[in-house]
Design a protein around this motif. Structure first.
Motif, PDB file in Angstrom:
ATOM      1  N   ALA A   1      30.452  79.879  10.656  1.00 27.37           N
ATOM      2  CA  ALA A   1      29.868  80.468   9.448  1.00 27.37           C
ATOM      3  C   ALA A   1      28.813  81.522   9.772  1.00 27.37           C
ATOM      4  CB  ALA A   1      29.256  79.377   8.577  1.00 27.37           C
ATOM      5  N   ALA A   2      28.095  81.364  10.873  1.00 30.90           N
ATOM      6  CA  ALA A   2      27.025  82.301  11.222  1.00 30.90           C
ATOM      7  C   ALA A   2      27.552  83.593  11.851  1.00 30.90           C
ATOM      8  CB  ALA A   2      26.026  81.646  12.176  1.00 30.90           C
ATOM      9  N   ASP A   3      28.823  83.635  12.178  1.00 31.84           N
ATOM     10  CA  ASP A   3      29.416  84.844  12.759  1.00 31.84           C
ATOM     11  C   ASP A   3      29.965  85.706  11.620  1.00 31.84           C
ATOM     12  OD1 ASP A   3      30.910  86.838  13.969  1.00 31.84           O
ATOM     13  OD2 ASP A   3      31.946  85.480  15.342  1.00 31.84           O
ATOM     14  N   PRO A   4      29.296  86.819  11.301  1.00 33.32           N
ATOM     15  CA  PRO A   4      29.733  87.659  10.176  1.00 33.32           C
ATOM     16  C   PRO A   4      31.176  88.139  10.294  1.00 33.32           C
ATOM     17  CG  PRO A   4      27.580  88.335  10.942  1.00 33.32           C
ATOM     18  CD  PRO A   4      28.101  87.340  11.936  1.00 33.32           C
ATOM     19  N   THR A   5      31.690  88.235  11.499  1.00 32.26           N
ATOM     20  CA  THR A   5      33.065  88.670  11.700  1.00 32.26           C
ATOM     21  C   THR A   5      34.033  87.742  10.968  1.00 32.26           C
ATOM     22  OG1 THR A   5      32.416  89.518  13.862  1.00 32.26           O
ATOM     23  CG2 THR A   5      34.768  89.288  13.470  1.00 32.26           C
ATOM     24  N   ASN A   6      33.647  86.474  10.791  1.00 29.46           N
ATOM     25  CA  ASN A   6      34.508  85.498  10.121  1.00 29.46           C
ATOM     26  C   ASN A   6      34.402  85.535   8.597  1.00 29.46           C
ATOM     27  OD1 ASN A   6      35.484  84.459  12.574  1.00 29.46           O
ATOM     28  ND2 ASN A   6      33.693  83.143  12.770  1.00 29.46           N
ATOM     29  N   ALA A   7      33.444  86.267   8.050  1.00 35.76           N
ATOM     30  CA  ALA A   7      33.205  86.256   6.603  1.00 35.76           C
ATOM     31  C   ALA A   7      34.462  86.555   5.777  1.00 35.76           C
ATOM     32  CB  ALA A   7      32.070  87.201   6.228  1.00 35.76           C
ATOM     33  N   PRO A   8      35.290  87.548   6.131  1.00 34.99           N
ATOM     34  CA  PRO A   8      36.481  87.804   5.308  1.00 34.99           C
ATOM     35  C   PRO A   8      37.459  86.627   5.273  1.00 34.99           C
ATOM     36  CG  PRO A   8      35.996  89.713   6.671  1.00 34.99           C
ATOM     37  CD  PRO A   8      35.114  88.583   7.160  1.00 34.99           C
ATOM     38  N   THR A   9      37.360  85.725   6.237  1.00 36.63           N
ATOM     39  CA  THR A   9      38.239  84.556   6.287  1.00 36.63           C
ATOM     40  C   THR A   9      37.907  83.550   5.200  1.00 36.63           C
ATOM     41  OG1 THR A   9      38.414  84.824   8.678  1.00 36.63           O
ATOM     42  CG2 THR A   9      39.077  82.699   7.792  1.00 36.63           C
ATOM     43  N   TRP A  10      36.623  83.437   4.851  1.00 36.52           N
ATOM     44  CA  TRP A  10      36.251  82.392   3.900  1.00 36.52           C
ATOM     45  C   TRP A  10      35.530  82.881   2.652  1.00 36.52           C
ATOM     46  CZ3 TRP A  10      30.986  80.697   3.429  1.00 36.52           C
ATOM     47  CH2 TRP A  10      30.104  81.179   4.400  1.00 36.52           C
TER      48      TRP A  10
ATOM     49  N   THR B   1      17.151  88.061   9.303  1.00 33.80           N
ATOM     50  CA  THR B   1      15.692  87.969   9.371  1.00 33.80           C
ATOM     51  C   THR B   1      15.209  86.675  10.002  1.00 33.80           C
ATOM     52  OG1 THR B   1      15.585  87.084   7.122  1.00 33.80           O
ATOM     53  CG2 THR B   1      15.387  89.489   7.379  1.00 33.80           C
ATOM     54  N   GLU B   2      16.091  85.673  10.078  1.00 29.09           N
ATOM     55  CA  GLU B   2      15.721  84.405  10.704  1.00 29.09           C
ATOM     56  C   GLU B   2      16.981  83.751  11.238  1.00 29.09           C
ATOM     57  OE1 GLU B   2      13.625  80.142   9.478  1.00 29.09           O
ATOM     58  OE2 GLU B   2      13.524  81.829   8.083  1.00 29.09           O
ATOM     59  N   LEU B   3      16.877  83.183  12.428  1.00 27.49           N
ATOM     60  CA  LEU B   3      18.017  82.479  13.017  1.00 27.49           C
ATOM     61  C   LEU B   3      17.507  81.326  13.870  1.00 27.49           C
ATOM     62  CD1 LEU B   3      21.056  82.221  13.657  1.00 27.49           C
ATOM     63  CD2 LEU B   3      20.677  83.804  15.564  1.00 27.49           C
ATOM     64  N   VAL B   4      17.956  80.136  13.515  1.00 26.67           N
ATOM     65  CA  VAL B   4      17.754  78.946  14.330  1.00 26.67           C
ATOM     66  C   VAL B   4      19.162  78.422  14.585  1.00 26.67           C
ATOM     67  CG1 VAL B   4      16.707  76.667  14.526  1.00 26.67           C
ATOM     68  CG2 VAL B   4      15.544  78.459  13.196  1.00 26.67           C
ATOM     69  N   PRO B   5      19.752  78.727  15.749  1.00 28.90           N
ATOM     70  CA  PRO B   5      21.150  78.372  15.990  1.00 28.90           C
ATOM     71  C   PRO B   5      21.440  76.908  15.654  1.00 28.90           C
ATOM     72  CG  PRO B   5      20.344  79.747  17.762  1.00 28.90           C
ATOM     73  CD  PRO B   5      19.146  79.393  16.908  1.00 28.90           C
ATOM     74  N   GLY B   6      22.520  76.725  14.896  1.00 35.21           N
ATOM     75  CA  GLY B   6      22.941  75.393  14.512  1.00 35.21           C
ATOM     76  C   GLY B   6      22.169  74.790  13.357  1.00 35.21           C
ATOM     77  N   GLU B   7      21.114  75.488  12.872  1.00 37.49           N
ATOM     78  CA  GLU B   7      20.299  74.939  11.788  1.00 37.49           C
ATOM     79  C   GLU B   7      20.156  75.878  10.591  1.00 37.49           C
ATOM     80  OE1 GLU B   7      16.484  73.439  13.026  1.00 37.49           O
ATOM     81  OE2 GLU B   7      17.326  72.648  14.894  1.00 37.49           O
ATOM     82  N   LYS B   8      19.881  77.176  10.853  1.00 35.64           N
ATOM     83  CA  LYS B   8      19.545  78.061   9.742  1.00 35.64           C
ATOM     84  C   LYS B   8      19.816  79.523  10.093  1.00 35.64           C
ATOM     85  CE  LYS B   8      15.662  78.908   6.602  1.00 35.64           C
ATOM     86  NZ  LYS B   8      14.252  78.569   6.344  1.00 35.64           N
TER      87      LYS B   8
ATOM     88  N   GLU C   1      18.735  87.784  -0.772  1.00 31.01           N
ATOM     89  CA  GLU C   1      18.548  87.050   0.472  1.00 31.01           C
ATOM     90  C   GLU C   1      19.547  85.900   0.464  1.00 31.01           C
ATOM     91  OE1 GLU C   1      14.625  85.988   2.516  1.00 31.01           O
ATOM     92  OE2 GLU C   1      15.169  84.142   1.442  1.00 31.01           O
ATOM     93  N   THR C   2      20.316  85.779   1.544  1.00 29.79           N
ATOM     94  CA  THR C   2      21.294  84.707   1.681  1.00 29.79           C
ATOM     95  C   THR C   2      20.850  83.808   2.820  1.00 29.79           C
ATOM     96  OG1 THR C   2      23.089  86.087   0.843  1.00 29.79           O
ATOM     97  CG2 THR C   2      23.717  84.163   2.140  1.00 29.79           C
ATOM     98  N   THR C   3      20.796  82.511   2.559  1.00 26.06           N
ATOM     99  CA  THR C   3      20.383  81.539   3.562  1.00 26.06           C
ATOM    100  C   THR C   3      21.475  80.501   3.728  1.00 26.06           C
ATOM    101  OG1 THR C   3      18.068  81.811   2.913  1.00 26.06           O
ATOM    102  CG2 THR C   3      18.622  79.834   4.185  1.00 26.06           C
ATOM    103  N   TYR C   4      21.867  80.262   4.974  1.00 25.06           N
ATOM    104  CA  TYR C   4      22.766  79.164   5.306  1.00 25.06           C
ATOM    105  C   TYR C   4      21.933  78.131   6.057  1.00 25.06           C
ATOM    106  CZ  TYR C   4      26.526  82.772   5.156  1.00 25.06           C
ATOM    107  OH  TYR C   4      27.385  83.795   4.829  1.00 25.06           O
ATOM    108  N   THR C   5      22.112  76.865   5.728  1.00 24.51           N
ATOM    109  CA  THR C   5      21.543  75.791   6.538  1.00 24.51           C
ATOM    110  C   THR C   5      22.640  74.788   6.835  1.00 24.51           C
ATOM    111  OG1 THR C   5      20.778  74.581   4.583  1.00 24.51           O
ATOM    112  CG2 THR C   5      19.175  76.030   5.663  1.00 24.51           C
ATOM    113  N   TRP C   6      22.508  74.152   8.002  1.00 26.37           N
ATOM    114  CA  TRP C   6      23.483  73.154   8.435  1.00 26.37           C
ATOM    115  C   TRP C   6      22.742  71.889   8.830  1.00 26.37           C
ATOM    116  CZ3 TRP C   6      23.337  78.160  10.465  1.00 26.37           C
ATOM    117  CH2 TRP C   6      24.321  79.028   9.974  1.00 26.37           C
ATOM    118  N   GLN C   7      23.301  70.754   8.391  1.00 25.03           N
ATOM    119  CA  GLN C   7      22.715  69.460   8.703  1.00 25.03           C
ATOM    120  C   GLN C   7      23.815  68.561   9.262  1.00 25.03           C
ATOM    121  OE1 GLN C   7      21.488  67.362   5.196  1.00 25.03           O
ATOM    122  NE2 GLN C   7      20.554  65.691   6.335  1.00 25.03           N
TER     123      GLN C   7
END
Length: 147
Positions: A23-32, A71-78, A91-97
């Motif tokens: 999900a954090a790889d923008p290249t994959n965005a058109p896939t989902w 603007t912010e990246l915590v791999p595997g978290e945010k 502003e778009t934020t993804y978080t993973w738990q």
């Protein structure tokens, strides 16, 4: 006050590192993302704070290009990305738990303060974004769980 603040989440039956990595790889965005047709890197990959990429989307039947900056990246978290273009800076934020059983809860939040023109459409935009982001997360779940 934020004009729009939309949040959706979903549980995906895949490990957190796999979900966040995809999900954090923008290249994959058109896939989902249903409305994203293409992504062009404006800085060299991989994703890091300061990375910029242009998204081409189909919004209400019109092609729209906008540039996101990480603007912010915590791999595997945010991951937090921002665009200041157009009538609706966002502003778009993804978080993973991580959850038990190699499952992941992913949350997507889109928040923005529209400019004067965009304020009129704010309630409609919020409802449309709520539906779209729910569908996009469902698409992501389908893509990752079918692997």
């Amino acid at each position: 006050m934020v004009g729009v603040d939309v949040r959706n989440d979903i549980v995906i039956d895949r490990p957190c590192a796999e979900v966040s990595g995809f999900a954090a790889d923008p290249t994959n965005a058109p896939t989902w993302y249903a409305n994203v047709d293409a992504v062009e890197w404006l800085t060299a990959p991989p994703v890091e704070v300061g990375s910029r990429m242009s998204f081409v989307a189909d919004v209400l039947g019109s092609k729209l290009a906008y540039t996101y900056e990480v603007t912010e990246l915590v791999p595997g978290e945010k991951l937090v990305m921002r665009t200041s273009e157009g009538a609706f800076p966002m502003e778009t934020t993804y978080t993973w738990q991580p959850l038990e059983g190699d499952r992941t809860r992913m949350t997507m939040r889109n928040a923005g303060e529209p400019n004067e023109f965009g304020r009129m459409a704010s309630p409609l935009m919020a409802a449309a974004m709520q539906r779209a982001s729910g569908k996009d997360l469902a698409n992501l779940k389908k893509v990752l769980e079918e692997v």
